[in-house]
Design an enzyme around this catalytic site. Sequence first.
Site, PDB file in Angstrom:
ATOM      1  N   ASN A  14       0.834  -1.211   0.000  1.00  0.00           N
ATOM      2  CA  ASN A  14       0.000   0.000   0.000  1.00  0.00           C
ATOM      3  C   ASN A  14       0.866   1.257   0.000  1.00  0.00           C
ATOM      4  O   ASN A  14       0.556   2.233  -0.693  1.00  0.00           O
ATOM      5  CB  ASN A  14      -0.953   0.004   1.198  1.00  0.00           C
ATOM      6  CG  ASN A  14      -2.228  -0.764   0.909  1.00  0.00           C
ATOM      7  OD1 ASN A  14      -3.075  -0.311   0.144  1.00  0.00           O
ATOM      8  ND2 ASN A  14      -2.365  -1.944   1.502  1.00  0.00           N
ATOM      9  N   MET A  91       0.654  -2.504  12.122  1.00  0.00           N
ATOM     10  CA  MET A  91      -0.074  -3.493  12.912  1.00  0.00           C
ATOM     11  C   MET A  91       0.004  -3.220  14.405  1.00  0.00           C
ATOM     12  O   MET A  91       0.485  -4.045  15.177  1.00  0.00           O
ATOM     13  CB  MET A  91       0.452  -4.892  12.579  1.00  0.00           C
ATOM     14  CG  MET A  91       0.230  -5.270  11.130  1.00  0.00           C
ATOM     15  SD  MET A  91      -1.514  -5.101  10.649  1.00  0.00           S
ATOM     16  CE  MET A  91      -1.524  -6.007   9.113  1.00  0.00           C
ATOM     17  N   HIS A 110      -8.448  -0.849   5.996  1.00  0.00           N
ATOM     18  CA  HIS A 110      -8.764  -2.141   6.601  1.00  0.00           C
ATOM     19  C   HIS A 110      -9.326  -3.047   5.505  1.00  0.00           C
ATOM     20  O   HIS A 110     -10.229  -2.628   4.772  1.00  0.00           O
ATOM     21  CB  HIS A 110      -9.788  -1.951   7.722  1.00  0.00           C
ATOM     22  CG  HIS A 110     -10.104  -3.225   8.449  1.00  0.00           C
ATOM     23  ND1 HIS A 110      -9.158  -3.877   9.214  1.00  0.00           N
ATOM     24  CD2 HIS A 110     -11.236  -3.962   8.510  1.00  0.00           C
ATOM     25  CE1 HIS A 110      -9.719  -4.979   9.721  1.00  0.00           C
ATOM     26  NE2 HIS A 110     -10.970  -5.046   9.310  1.00  0.00           N
ATOM     27  N   LEU A 145     -10.587  -0.072  18.177  1.00  0.00           N
ATOM     28  CA  LEU A 145      -9.989  -0.934  17.150  1.00  0.00           C
ATOM     29  C   LEU A 145     -10.894  -0.910  15.917  1.00  0.00           C
ATOM     30  O   LEU A 145     -11.983  -1.494  15.927  1.00  0.00           O
ATOM     31  CB  LEU A 145      -9.844  -2.367  17.681  1.00  0.00           C
ATOM     32  CG  LEU A 145      -9.332  -3.404  16.674  1.00  0.00           C
ATOM     33  CD1 LEU A 145      -7.951  -3.041  16.150  1.00  0.00           C
ATOM     34  CD2 LEU A 145      -9.333  -4.795  17.280  1.00  0.00           C
TER      35      LEU A 145
END
Length: 201
Positions: A14, A91, A110, A145
């Site tokens: 990415n 992460m 995501h 999260l």
Amino acid sequence: RARLAILLSGRGSNMLALVEATKTGVLKNLAEVVVVFSNKPDAFGLEAAAAAGCPVASLPSQGRKREAFDAEAAALLQQYQPDLVVLAGYMRILSPAFIQPFAGRILNIHPADTQQHQGLHAYEWAFENQLPETKITVHLVDEGLDTGPILAQQTVDLRGADSLEEVERRGLAVEHKLYARTLAELIEVGAGLAPARPAAP
Ligand code: GAR
């Protein structure tokens, strides 16, 4: 041009797609990558970023307390004066020590609909549940999260995808385009950004 700090922990596909977009794609003249940062000094993505000509920085998170690491990482990143902090396979769950200095200016991608799946292993989840489609999500990061406001989503057709690799291949192709496009739209609207800097001559 908006100053992007890109954060990663691993492969960096990415990140590379975003760097390319700033050079020749939808982010050209809109954004520049001022640093690629990793919490893993040996991440492949850092090497790839350096090879692509980006400034890189790292700070090992292993063995560190979350708040202390995050405060140090935020201070390091602030030296680069980013307008946006762009998580690209970073992460870690971010603590307030990291979020507060950049509140409203941190984005994440995501590989699932964050209303259906949060955390790790989203492609495995889609594959194991034989989902006919999944949704890539770009969202603002808050203290939960994968709970922050959604900026953009795009559906990936998973019908006939008969391996995890194929699910990932289809998903990543969408990720790489969606992230750059969403950033371009956000920057053009100017949401949450500092006043535009004059373009370089
Ligand atoms: C990407 O699929 C990204 O969406 C995912 O990690 C991968 C990183 O790949 N992120 C998450 O799962 C965050 N919860 P990359 O390093 O090649 O960009």
